[in-house]
Design an enzyme around this catalytic site. Structure first.
Site, short mmCIF file in Angstrom:
data_model
loop_
_atom_site.label_atom_id
_atom_site.label_comp_id
_atom_site.label_asym_id
_atom_site.label_seq_id
_atom_site.Cartn_x
_atom_site.Cartn_y
_atom_site.Cartn_z
N PHE A 70 -8.19 -9.07 1.53
CA PHE A 70 -8.60 -8.79 0.15
C PHE A 70 -7.41 -8.17 -0.58
CE2 PHE A 70 -13.09 -8.98 -1.30
CZ PHE A 70 -13.61 -9.67 -0.23
N LYS A 98 0.97 -12.04 -0.58
CA LYS A 98 0.30 -11.24 0.46
C LYS A 98 -0.35 -12.15 1.50
CE LYS A 98 -3.07 -7.46 1.01
NZ LYS A 98 -3.91 -6.46 0.38
N ASP A 116 -2.16 3.14 1.60
CA ASP A 116 -0.81 2.68 1.98
C ASP A 116 0.05 3.85 2.42
OD1 ASP A 116 -1.32 0.02 1.40
OD2 ASP A 116 -0.91 0.31 -0.73
N LYS A 148 1.08 -11.97 5.26
CA LYS A 148 0.20 -11.35 6.28
C LYS A 148 -0.44 -12.39 7.20
CE LYS A 148 1.00 -7.46 4.17
NZ LYS A 148 0.21 -6.46 3.50
N ASN A 166 -9.33 6.44 -2.73
CA ASN A 166 -9.32 5.50 -3.86
C ASN A 166 -10.75 5.22 -4.28
OD1 ASN A 166 -10.34 3.12 -2.30
ND2 ASN A 166 -8.46 3.51 -1.15
#
Ligand SMILES: Cc1cc2nc3c(=O)[nH]c(=O)nc-3n(C[C@H](O)[C@H](O)[C@H](O)COP(=O)(O)O)c2cc1C
Length: 399
Positions: free
Chosen positions: A320, A334, A275, A338, A206
């Site tokens: 992040f 998220k 991912d 998490k 990425n």
């Protein structure tokens, strides 16, 4: 009030490089005062340093046209850091023996702040036992020595003696003047992208540049923490005085995180982890043929989820998120799912934010609140993020 940095410039050919140093420091809003030796003015005009620093340059101890009564004592008291760059063999010899026969050496002797010496000279001068002894004496006196580098010298000789890279000097100054509220804290930062191999020559990755994570690691080091930086492949230089670990894939990162996470007081997961990965990359290069190519991807381990589920008592977990839509909604989900204490959300659609840029604009998300942070350099934002991680315990952006 901005920190005061006194920059001593002596009569070496590298004096022109100090112009860049002064310019860089000024852009970071430090109060810069340049003191030149008389010989240094043969190499660079004081006017250049006056323009770059915005302050009058001091040269002569007996100049009466100054705003202070006793200029050298005022500057010595005002200084948070005194850096001599370049430092000639002559000035190094003087400061190791307490000589004070000009403005620079007199102010240096009077100052009790952090002192950084950046030698630059011909290899013969540097290797002379008397210079070696003087430099060792500087170290004994507690001054930081930024070693000269090797290369082609202005005199035509090849060898050690070039002024250290300006970035390294700048970093040493920032380290010296930072308060150390994070002394004793173990902070683990991840940065950069991961690469998932397709075959021996291709991979999926990425756009992460690693800049944000590296800035956080540097800021945490400057504030006194023991920092470990786990970095995916990016073009950034390893950071001095921390533990740098390089990884390639999401799986490599997960292995390292499992090994190191438990002993950390704070984990900041800046890395843009894949991912999906290719479970069995081809051993040989995949050859082009007439039909299409289908890659079977499997999900990678969710590292942030693992960290959240295995969070240690009092451990701070900061995630992040990079989003292209519904920033707050997705970020909050998220953060909660998490088990993060906070999550730094940035949107790819905001100008000046995201991958590769030197600036960022983020929203700090906690399970029950959000806070928008204005656009700023990633370097400055790094301190804001650490302050948010240690909310109420450190205050480093307002002093
Ligand atoms: C062209 C030129 C380049 C010089 N470069 C250096 C140098 O890089 N390092 C050094 O220690 N001396 C260098 N010198 C010698 C110093 O200028 C000399 O020792 C002087 O007395 C230093 O004065 P200061 O330490 O008061 O600035 C150079 C001299 C000349 C003429």
């Amino acid at each position: 009030m901005s920190k005061c940095i006194v920059v001593g410039v002596t009569g070496g050919i590298a004096a022109f490089k100090t112009c860049q140093l002064v310019s860089n420091l000024k852009k970071k809003d430090y109060d810069i005062h340049v003191i030149m030796t008389k010989n240094a003015t043969e190499f660079v005009s004081p006017l250049t340093f006056e323009t770059l620093s915005g302050n009058r340059v001091s040269i002569d101890t007996f100049d009466r046209n100054f705003e202070y009564n006793v200029q050298h004592i005022s500057l010595a008291k005002k200084a948070d850091c005194f850096v001599i760059a370049p430092a000639t063999a002559n000035v190094i010899a003087k400061i190791t023996h307490g000589l004070a026969d000009d403005m620079l050496t007199t102010t240096f002797l009077a100052a009790s702040c952090k002192k950084i010496i950046c030698p630059a000279m011909n290899t013969g001068m540097l290797n002379n036992p008397v210079t070696i002894e003087n430099i060792n004496k500087c170290k004994e006196l507690g001054y930081t020595i930024i070693d000269a580098e090797s290369g082609l010298l202005a005199c035509g000789d090849e060898g050690k003696g070039k002024l250290a890279n300006i970035d390294i000097i700048e970093e040493a100054i920032e380290f010296a003047i930072s308060p150390k509220p994070l002394l004793g804290q173990n902070i683990l930062v991840t940065a950069g992208p991961t690469q998932e191999a397709i075959d021996p020559v291709r991979f999926i990755t990425n756009h992460s540049s690693g800049k944000m994570g590296y800035a956080i690691a540097k800021a945490a080091r400057n504030l006194g923490a023991n920092v470990t930086l786990i970095s995916g492949p990016c073009n950034l230089t390893p950071i001095n005085l921390i533990t740098n670990i390089n990884i390639t894939s999401a799986d490599d990162l997960f292995i390292k995180m499992k090994e190191l996470a438990m002993e950390q007081d704070c984990i900041i997961q800046t890395a843009a982890v894949a991912d999906y990965t290719i479970p069995n990359p081809a051993i040989q290069k995949i050859k082009k043929n007439d039909s299409s190519l289908t890659l079977d991807l499997v999900k990678t381990d969710d590292i942030l989820l693992y960290l959240g589920q295995n969070k240690q008592p009092n451990q701070i977990l900061c995630g992040f998120a990079m989003e292209t839509e519904n920033l707050i909604e997705n970020g909050t989900k998220k953060c909660i799912n998490k088990n993060c204490d906070l999550l730094i959300a940035n949107s790819l659609t905001t100008i000046g934010a995201g991958f590769k840029t030197d600036t960022n604009k983020v929203t700090i998300i906690r399970p029950s609140e959000t806070k928008e942070i204005e656009l700023m350099s990633k370097e400055k934002l790094a301190y804001v993020i650490l302050e948010e991680c240690y909310r109420g315990k450190i205050n480093v952006t307002n002093n």
